[in-house]
Design a protein around this motif. Sequence first.
Motif, PDB file in Angstrom:
ATOM      1  N   SER A 227      17.946  27.592 -95.300  1.00  0.00           N
ATOM      2  CA  SER A 227      17.888  28.013 -96.699  1.00  0.00           C
ATOM      3  C   SER A 227      18.649  27.044 -97.590  1.00  0.00           C
ATOM      4  O   SER A 227      18.187  26.667 -98.675  1.00  0.00           O
ATOM      5  N   LEU A 228      19.833  26.622 -97.139  1.00  0.00           N
ATOM      6  CA  LEU A 228      20.637  25.727 -97.954  1.00  0.00           C
ATOM      7  C   LEU A 228      20.007  24.345 -98.087  1.00  0.00           C
ATOM      8  O   LEU A 228      20.054  23.733 -99.167  1.00  0.00           O
ATOM      9  N   VAL A 229      19.428  23.850 -97.016  1.00  0.00           N
ATOM     10  CA  VAL A 229      18.763  22.541 -97.100  1.00  0.00           C
ATOM     11  C   VAL A 229      17.551  22.639 -98.026  1.00  0.00           C
ATOM     12  O   VAL A 229      17.289  21.724 -98.822  1.00  0.00           O
ATOM     13  N   LEU A 230      16.824  23.748 -97.944  1.00  0.00           N
ATOM     14  CA  LEU A 230      15.693  23.943 -98.851  1.00  0.00           C
ATOM     15  C   LEU A 230      16.180  24.041-100.298  1.00  0.00           C
ATOM     16  O   LEU A 230      15.558  23.483-101.215  1.00  0.00           O
ATOM     17  N   MET A 231      17.289  24.727-100.515  1.00  0.00           N
ATOM     18  CA  MET A 231      17.864  24.807-101.858  1.00  0.00           C
ATOM     19  C   MET A 231      18.309  23.425-102.335  1.00  0.00           C
ATOM     20  O   MET A 231      18.095  23.063-103.500  1.00  0.00           O
ATOM     21  N   THR A 234      15.295  21.641-103.431  1.00  0.00           N
ATOM     22  CA  THR A 234      14.727  22.252-104.632  1.00  0.00           C
ATOM     23  C   THR A 234      15.519  21.885-105.872  1.00  0.00           C
ATOM     24  O   THR A 234      14.954  21.607-106.935  1.00  0.00           O
ATOM     25  N   LEU A 235      16.836  21.886-105.755  1.00  0.00           N
ATOM     26  CA  LEU A 235      17.716  21.616-106.900  1.00  0.00           C
ATOM     27  C   LEU A 235      18.129  20.153-107.008  1.00  0.00           C
ATOM     28  O   LEU A 235      18.831  19.774-107.943  1.00  0.00           O
ATOM     29  N   ASN A 236      17.710  19.345-106.031  1.00  0.00           N
ATOM     30  CA  ASN A 236      18.064  17.921-106.005  1.00  0.00           C
ATOM     31  C   ASN A 236      19.572  17.721-105.928  1.00  0.00           C
ATOM     32  O   ASN A 236      20.144  16.858-106.601  1.00  0.00           O
ATOM     33  N   TRP A 237      20.238  18.542-105.105  1.00  0.00           N
ATOM     34  CA  TRP A 237      21.672  18.443-104.888  1.00  0.00           C
ATOM     35  C   TRP A 237      21.950  17.499-103.718  1.00  0.00           C
ATOM     36  O   TRP A 237      21.040  16.971-103.093  1.00  0.00           O
ATOM     37  N   ASP A 238      23.247  17.306-103.418  1.00  0.00           N
ATOM     38  CA  ASP A 238      23.678  16.493-102.290  1.00  0.00           C
ATOM     39  C   ASP A 238      24.154  17.385-101.148  1.00  0.00           C
ATOM     40  O   ASP A 238      24.547  18.535-101.370  1.00  0.00           O
ATOM     41  N   ILE A 239      24.159  16.850 -99.948  1.00  0.00           N
ATOM     42  CA  ILE A 239      24.594  17.627 -98.784  1.00  0.00           C
ATOM     43  C   ILE A 239      26.025  18.135 -98.954  1.00  0.00           C
ATOM     44  O   ILE A 239      26.334  19.278 -98.595  1.00  0.00           O
ATOM     45  N   GLU A 299      19.236  19.784 -88.770  1.00  0.00           N
ATOM     46  CA  GLU A 299      20.079  19.451 -87.616  1.00  0.00           C
ATOM     47  C   GLU A 299      21.248  18.556 -88.034  1.00  0.00           C
ATOM     48  O   GLU A 299      22.386  18.735 -87.562  1.00  0.00           O
ATOM     49  N   TRP A 300      20.973  17.593 -88.898  1.00  0.00           N
ATOM     50  CA  TRP A 300      22.052  16.730 -89.384  1.00  0.00           C
ATOM     51  C   TRP A 300      23.056  17.533 -90.205  1.00  0.00           C
ATOM     52  O   TRP A 300      24.278  17.367 -90.074  1.00  0.00           O
ATOM     53  N   PHE A 301      22.562  18.421 -91.045  1.00  0.00           N
ATOM     54  CA  PHE A 301      23.439  19.272 -91.850  1.00  0.00           C
ATOM     55  C   PHE A 301      24.332  20.131 -90.952  1.00  0.00           C
ATOM     56  O   PHE A 301      25.536  20.269 -91.190  1.00  0.00           O
ATOM     57  N   GLN A 302      23.776  20.681 -89.895  1.00  0.00           N
ATOM     58  CA  GLN A 302      24.572  21.489 -88.965  1.00  0.00           C
ATOM     59  C   GLN A 302      25.597  20.628 -88.235  1.00  0.00           C
ATOM     60  O   GLN A 302      26.721  21.085 -87.946  1.00  0.00           O
ATOM     61  N   ASN A 303      25.230  19.409 -87.962  1.00  0.00           N
ATOM     62  CA  ASN A 303      26.152  18.442 -87.375  1.00  0.00           C
ATOM     63  C   ASN A 303      27.353  18.229 -88.301  1.00  0.00           C
ATOM     64  O   ASN A 303      28.527  18.316 -87.890  1.00  0.00           O
ATOM     65  N   VAL A 304      27.067  17.966 -89.559  1.00  0.00           N
ATOM     66  CA  VAL A 304      28.122  17.764 -90.547  1.00  0.00           C
ATOM     67  C   VAL A 304      28.967  19.031 -90.693  1.00  0.00           C
ATOM     68  O   VAL A 304      30.198  18.983 -90.739  1.00  0.00           O
ATOM     69  N   SER A 326      23.610   8.794 -94.134  1.00  0.00           N
ATOM     70  CA  SER A 326      22.415   9.070 -93.330  1.00  0.00           C
ATOM     71  C   SER A 326      21.217   8.951 -94.261  1.00  0.00           C
ATOM     72  O   SER A 326      21.360   8.648 -95.450  1.00  0.00           O
ATOM     73  N   GLU A 327      20.045   9.212 -93.754  1.00  0.00           N
ATOM     74  CA  GLU A 327      18.864   9.144 -94.616  1.00  0.00           C
ATOM     75  C   GLU A 327      18.842  10.286 -95.628  1.00  0.00           C
ATOM     76  O   GLU A 327      18.006  10.298 -96.537  1.00  0.00           O
ATOM     77  N   TRP A 328      19.768  11.253 -95.481  1.00  0.00           N
ATOM     78  CA  TRP A 328      19.814  12.390 -96.404  1.00  0.00           C
ATOM     79  C   TRP A 328      21.058  12.411 -97.279  1.00  0.00           C
ATOM     80  O   TRP A 328      21.188  13.284 -98.124  1.00  0.00           O
ATOM     81  N   ASN A 329      21.990  11.527 -97.060  1.00  0.00           N
ATOM     82  CA  ASN A 329      23.199  11.558 -97.875  1.00  0.00           C
ATOM     83  C   ASN A 329      23.891  10.202 -97.914  1.00  0.00           C
ATOM     84  O   ASN A 329      23.782   9.405 -96.981  1.00  0.00           O
ATOM     85  N   GLU A 330      24.583   9.969 -99.006  1.00  0.00           N
ATOM     86  CA  GLU A 330      25.497   8.846 -99.117  1.00  0.00           C
ATOM     87  C   GLU A 330      26.799   9.218 -98.404  1.00  0.00           C
ATOM     88  O   GLU A 330      27.081  10.395 -98.191  1.00  0.00           O
ATOM     89  N   PRO A 331      27.618   8.243 -98.030  1.00  0.00           N
ATOM     90  CA  PRO A 331      28.887   8.584 -97.376  1.00  0.00           C
ATOM     91  C   PRO A 331      29.786   9.373 -98.324  1.00  0.00           C
ATOM     92  O   PRO A 331      29.794   9.145 -99.533  1.00  0.00           O
ATOM     93  N   PHE A 332      30.536  10.306 -97.764  1.00  0.00           N
ATOM     94  CA  PHE A 332      31.504  11.061 -98.556  1.00  0.00           C
ATOM     95  C   PHE A 332      32.608  11.534 -97.627  1.00  0.00           C
ATOM     96  O   PHE A 332      32.546  11.357 -96.407  1.00  0.00           O
ATOM     97  N   HIS A 333      33.647  12.117 -98.206  1.00  0.00           N
ATOM     98  CA  HIS A 333      34.717  12.634 -97.374  1.00  0.00           C
ATOM     99  C   HIS A 333      35.174  13.997 -97.895  1.00  0.00           C
ATOM    100  O   HIS A 333      34.978  14.341 -99.065  1.00  0.00           O
ATOM    101  N   ILE A 334      35.765  14.763 -96.998  1.00  0.00           N
ATOM    102  CA  ILE A 334      36.269  16.097 -97.314  1.00  0.00           C
ATOM    103  C   ILE A 334      37.768  16.125 -97.059  1.00  0.00           C
ATOM    104  O   ILE A 334      38.242  15.632 -96.030  1.00  0.00           O
ATOM    105  N   THR A 335      38.493  16.699 -98.012  1.00  0.00           N
ATOM    106  CA  THR A 335      39.943  16.824 -97.886  1.00  0.00           C
ATOM    107  C   THR A 335      40.308  18.282 -97.616  1.00  0.00           C
ATOM    108  O   THR A 335      39.473  19.186 -97.708  1.00  0.00           O
TER     109      THR A 335
END
Length: 362
Positions: A227-231, A234-239, A299-304, A326-335
């Motif tokens: 659902s989140l990947v589909l959203m 749909t909204l053109n958001w980032d992972i 699968e990549w989203f679940q990996n992340v 990845s082919e679905w996201n630019e590099p980013f980091h989480i704090t």
Amino acid sequence: MSLPTNWMKNRACRQITIVLVSTVSVIHMITFLPLSKQLERNDHLKGKITHIGFLKVHKCGSATMSNIIFRFGIKNNLTFAIPKKGAYITNTDSLLPVRPTGHYDILIGHSIYSRKLYQYSFGTDSVNIAIVRDPVQRMISAAYYYRDVWAQAYLLRVPESNFIENLVRLPHVYDRAPFSFTRNAMGRDFGFSSSISINDTDKINQHLDMLKKDFKLVLVQERFDESLVLMKRTLNWDIEEILYIKMNANKHKVITLSSDLIKKLQETCFLDFKVYETFSKIFDEKVKAEGPDFVREVEWFQNVLQSVWEFCHTEQVGNIVKIDKSEWNEPFHITQENCSYMKMEAITYLPMLRDRHQKMNN
């Protein structure tokens, strides 16, 4: 929300690292940004849908969804349609007003759906989103939650022995109202009239037809990551904008209903079943239309997600988790600060949003 069996294999193919650095969170939370920063945000938002009406359906994963949308709105300096007090938006008068030249961007409070409320808040360019859940599991979860956490009087009257069975088998004794936390709650949140009966097929279908027009996407709780990947698409958001930590989960013993009890519940919660069947079918069609690339992105989203969950539970100040491109996201980091906001519940962030709203609209 379970991870696929080949998750470890996929994870081994992609580098996700945790490092110790001196860092400032990439999200400046609960602030009113200066004009220069607003312009940067606007540039960052090109192509993203930012006018969002989220229907917060009770016990359907809505707390987790609201947190996701809350973080997106704060990160991008958007204006929330929030109630003046409490957590419920009852009508347009219950909203905190915006300045004369302002407008609302996001609605995430509890409300009963009405076109008047949502069109007043956003106009015609907004995207309405909701979430549904299997009616049997939603009812069981709600029964335990509203009995054990909120001590709802009608649920406390149900004998603890065979609690769910008694509630389902004897609605005329324990759950007589047309709408309750355990009876047609999804139907109520989607704006159905309490006077509709199970035999009012035309009225039910007419309302469903309106909902299908008004909601661009209805998520399915049992398929939350999909659902989140589909959203996101749909909204053109980032992972990074759909990451989450599960919220407001109330543990209870596993209950399996007999076929007779399910049939009885279908009669009592007829609106919930119609809503769920309608939108889960539409959801299936949307997923199929995305093609095989969609499965790989999930699968990549679940990996992340797994890496972020593990990191957020370490609570080591100064650490970050780096997510590679990845082919679905630019590099980013989480704090760890990002983690703290993923864990934040509405009881905490709603007062903060009210304070922020007043500063933005004075």
